[in-house]
Write a protein that holds these residues in place. Structure first.
Motif, PDB file in Angstrom:
ATOM      1  N   ILE A   1       2.213   1.727  -3.365  1.00 26.22           N
ATOM      2  CA  ILE A   1       1.251   2.134  -4.411  1.00 26.22           C
ATOM      3  C   ILE A   1       1.211   3.673  -4.390  1.00 26.22           C
ATOM      4  CG2 ILE A   1      -1.100   1.988  -5.064  1.00 26.22           C
ATOM      5  CD1 ILE A   1      -0.833  -1.024  -4.613  1.00 26.22           C
ATOM      6  N   ALA A   2       1.014   3.993  -2.936  1.00 27.28           N
ATOM      7  CA  ALA A   2       0.698   5.357  -2.558  1.00 27.28           C
ATOM      8  C   ALA A   2       1.947   6.382  -2.932  1.00 27.28           C
ATOM      9  CB  ALA A   2       0.534   5.482  -1.208  1.00 27.28           C
ATOM     10  N   ASN A   3       3.119   5.842  -2.748  1.00 21.07           N
ATOM     11  CA  ASN A   3       4.121   6.735  -3.514  1.00 21.07           C
ATOM     12  C   ASN A   3       4.157   6.730  -4.847  1.00 21.07           C
ATOM     13  OD1 ASN A   3       6.354   7.592  -0.996  1.00 21.07           O
ATOM     14  ND2 ASN A   3       5.374   5.539  -0.365  1.00 21.07           N
ATOM     15  N   THR A   4       3.858   5.718  -5.606  1.00 20.84           N
ATOM     16  CA  THR A   4       3.989   5.690  -6.953  1.00 20.84           C
ATOM     17  C   THR A   4       2.921   6.566  -7.512  1.00 20.84           C
ATOM     18  OG1 THR A   4       4.949   3.302  -6.903  1.00 20.84           O
ATOM     19  CG2 THR A   4       3.687   4.493  -8.980  1.00 20.84           C
ATOM     20  N   VAL A   5       1.616   6.646  -6.813  1.00 23.96           N
ATOM     21  CA  VAL A   5       0.593   7.565  -7.355  1.00 23.96           C
ATOM     22  C   VAL A   5       1.073   9.130  -7.165  1.00 23.96           C
ATOM     23  CG1 VAL A   5      -1.723   8.161  -6.752  1.00 23.96           C
ATOM     24  CG2 VAL A   5      -1.172   5.708  -7.127  1.00 23.96           C
ATOM     25  N   MET A   6       1.689   9.397  -5.904  1.00 21.98           N
ATOM     26  CA  MET A   6       2.077  10.777  -5.439  1.00 21.98           C
ATOM     27  C   MET A   6       3.262  11.317  -6.707  1.00 21.98           C
ATOM     28  SD  MET A   6      -0.009  11.944  -3.506  1.00 21.98           S
ATOM     29  CE  MET A   6       0.897  13.634  -3.386  1.00 21.98           C
TER      30      MET A   6
ATOM     31  N   VAL B   1       3.525  10.105  -9.759  1.00 23.33           N
ATOM     32  CA  VAL B   1       2.918  10.215 -10.970  1.00 23.33           C
ATOM     33  C   VAL B   1       2.031  11.701 -11.082  1.00 23.33           C
ATOM     34  CG1 VAL B   1       1.233   9.557 -12.483  1.00 23.33           C
ATOM     35  CG2 VAL B   1       2.764   7.897 -11.463  1.00 23.33           C
ATOM     36  N   ILE B   2       1.497  11.992  -9.869  1.00 22.56           N
ATOM     37  CA  ILE B   2       0.804  13.250 -10.049  1.00 22.56           C
ATOM     38  C   ILE B   2       1.712  14.582  -9.957  1.00 22.56           C
ATOM     39  CG2 ILE B   2      -0.769  14.589  -8.297  1.00 22.56           C
ATOM     40  CD1 ILE B   2      -2.178  12.102  -7.503  1.00 22.56           C
ATOM     41  N   THR B   3       2.885  14.253  -9.120  1.00 21.80           N
ATOM     42  CA  THR B   3       3.901  15.463  -8.972  1.00 21.80           C
ATOM     43  C   THR B   3       4.575  15.489 -10.416  1.00 21.80           C
ATOM     44  OG1 THR B   3       4.281  14.830  -6.663  1.00 21.80           O
ATOM     45  CG2 THR B   3       5.938  16.199  -7.872  1.00 21.80           C
TER      46      THR B   3
ATOM     47  N   TYR C   1       2.985  15.245 -13.165  1.00 23.77           N
ATOM     48  CA  TYR C   1       2.018  15.856 -14.280  1.00 23.77           C
ATOM     49  C   TYR C   1       1.841  17.231 -13.790  1.00 23.77           C
ATOM     50  CZ  TYR C   1      -2.628  16.835 -15.923  1.00 23.77           C
ATOM     51  OH  TYR C   1      -3.774  17.245 -16.605  1.00 23.77           O
TER      52      TYR C   1
ATOM     53  N   SER D   1       0.669  -1.188  -0.142  1.00 21.00           N
ATOM     54  CA  SER D   1       0.055   0.053   0.003  1.00 21.00           C
ATOM     55  C   SER D   1       0.863   1.236   0.033  1.00 21.00           C
ATOM     56  CB  SER D   1      -0.878   0.055   1.354  1.00 21.00           C
ATOM     57  OG  SER D   1      -1.779  -1.225   1.200  1.00 21.00           O
TER      58      SER D   1
END
Length: 352
Positions: free
Chosen positions: A64-69, A71-73, A75, A61
């Motif tokens: 996944i949370a770090n990967t999502v953040m 990707v958002i960064t 972007y 978890s």
């Protein structure tokens, strides 16, 4: 040479609710007792290890949370639009900043600030370093109280320091009471949050002593580090030339100064006495017979005893007499060909 019979087998266990797997360990031969006839019906059951199959979800978890953040960064960073050159430009909006700017294949510093990164200048000049001191010292206070009460287990985590921040928020609200508008609502909300989090600490396997120690340390540190000057004094000091205001003789109110001094004395005294007591090897449970309930309250659904469960079983036909080695409690059960797991379960219930 003596042979080990099945009745002489010792089983070690660590009981976990809801499991049905036994992991065997090395067998130990019982110590020889001179001038005593061994009883072939006596079986010594020590803790049998039970492990429940589970899916590892916590670390995945976090990944996944770090990967999502990330990707958002990337972007938000939008290197092709905000920079002249980019690394891995084929990724388009998600391409990296050039190596000269970020050799770790990531966003720019301005994008990180947009995402909430700390600016060193703001931290130093706006005195936000005081929050860091409260966090660190509260962690020390929580670990100190935990070490004084829990000396048979290992406790890890940053929850003591986080409770210190909660304590600092509460003391900051109290010492700067006059500058808040909805002070009562803020106070009740904060007290409710603290009470709920401390109540969770009475569950087993939760080190509530670290929470309490961190909270008390942060509560005292808040009076020391988070004191604010009165609004009238600030207005008078930063007023424009020619502006007349009611003179304010004092920067802080009397109760703020008293709370600051008392909290500083209590903090230094508490940490000093705690360190001396810890270095002397004192167990505070010997001085306070009820304090262990602050960290765990036993109920019918769980036990607070973390010591290994050990029983001695004696068989007479289909009747088994179990004797708890920790408390010497004994009980007889009528069992037909019981397994070691079933006997160990009865042993765990008996030794609660």
């Amino acid at each position: 040479m003596a042979m080990m019979t099945p009745q002489d087998i010792q089983i070690r266990v660590h009981s976990r609710r809801g499991s049905n797997m036994i992991h065997p360990v090395s067998l130990e031969s019982p110590q020889a007792q001179p001038a005593a006839t061994p009883n072939p019906n006596v079986v010594i059951f020590r803790e049998v290890k039970h492990f429940k199959k589970w899916f590892p979800w916590l670390i995945p978890s976090f990944v996944i949370a770090n990967t999502v953040m990330f990707v958002i960064t990337m972007y938000v960073n939008n290197c092709p639009k905000n920079s002249i050159s980019c690394a891995a430009r084929f990724l388009g909006r998600f391409s990296f900043q050039p190596f000269s700017e970020n050799p770790l294949l990531g966003p720019s510093s301005s994008a990180l600030e947009k995402m909430g990164a700390l600016d060193v200048g703001k931290v130093v000049h706006k005195h936000e370093v005081r929050i860091g001191l409260i966090y660190l010292i509260s962690g020390v206070g929580g670990s100190l109280l935990s070490a004084l009460f829990i000396q048979t287990n290992i406790s890890v985590g940053a929850s003591g320091a986080l409770f210190g921040l909660l304590g600092g928020m509460l003391s900051e609200l109290i010492t700067n009471w006059s500058i808040y508008v909805n002070k009562v609502a803020a106070f009740l909300t904060l007290v409710l949050i603290i009470a709920i989090n401390l109540a969770v600490g009475i569950l087993p396997h939760v080190d509530n002593f670290a929470h309490i120690g961190g909270f008390l340390s942060g509560f005292l540190l808040g009076f020391v580090f988070l004191i604010r000057p009165q609004f009238g004094w600030v207005t008078q000091r930063y007023a424009s030339p020619g502006y007349s205001s009611t003179p304010s003789s004092r920067k802080f109110k009397a109760y703020q100064c008293i709370l600051w001094l008392v909290s500083l004395i209590l903090l230094i005294f508490g940490i000093t006495v705690g360190m001396v007591t810890l270095l002397r090897g004192v167990n505070l449970n010997d001085r306070c017979s009820w304090c262990h309930y602050l960290s765990c309250v036993p109920t019918s659904r769980w036990s607070c005893n973390t010591q290994p469960v050990s029983c001695q079983a004696e068989q007479t036909g289909s009747r088994y007499t179990l004797t708890c080695s920790n408390s010497s409690k004994s009980r007889t059960y009528s069992l037909l060909n019981p397994t070691a797991t079933q006997i160990q379960g009865l042993c765990a219930q008996l030794c609660r």
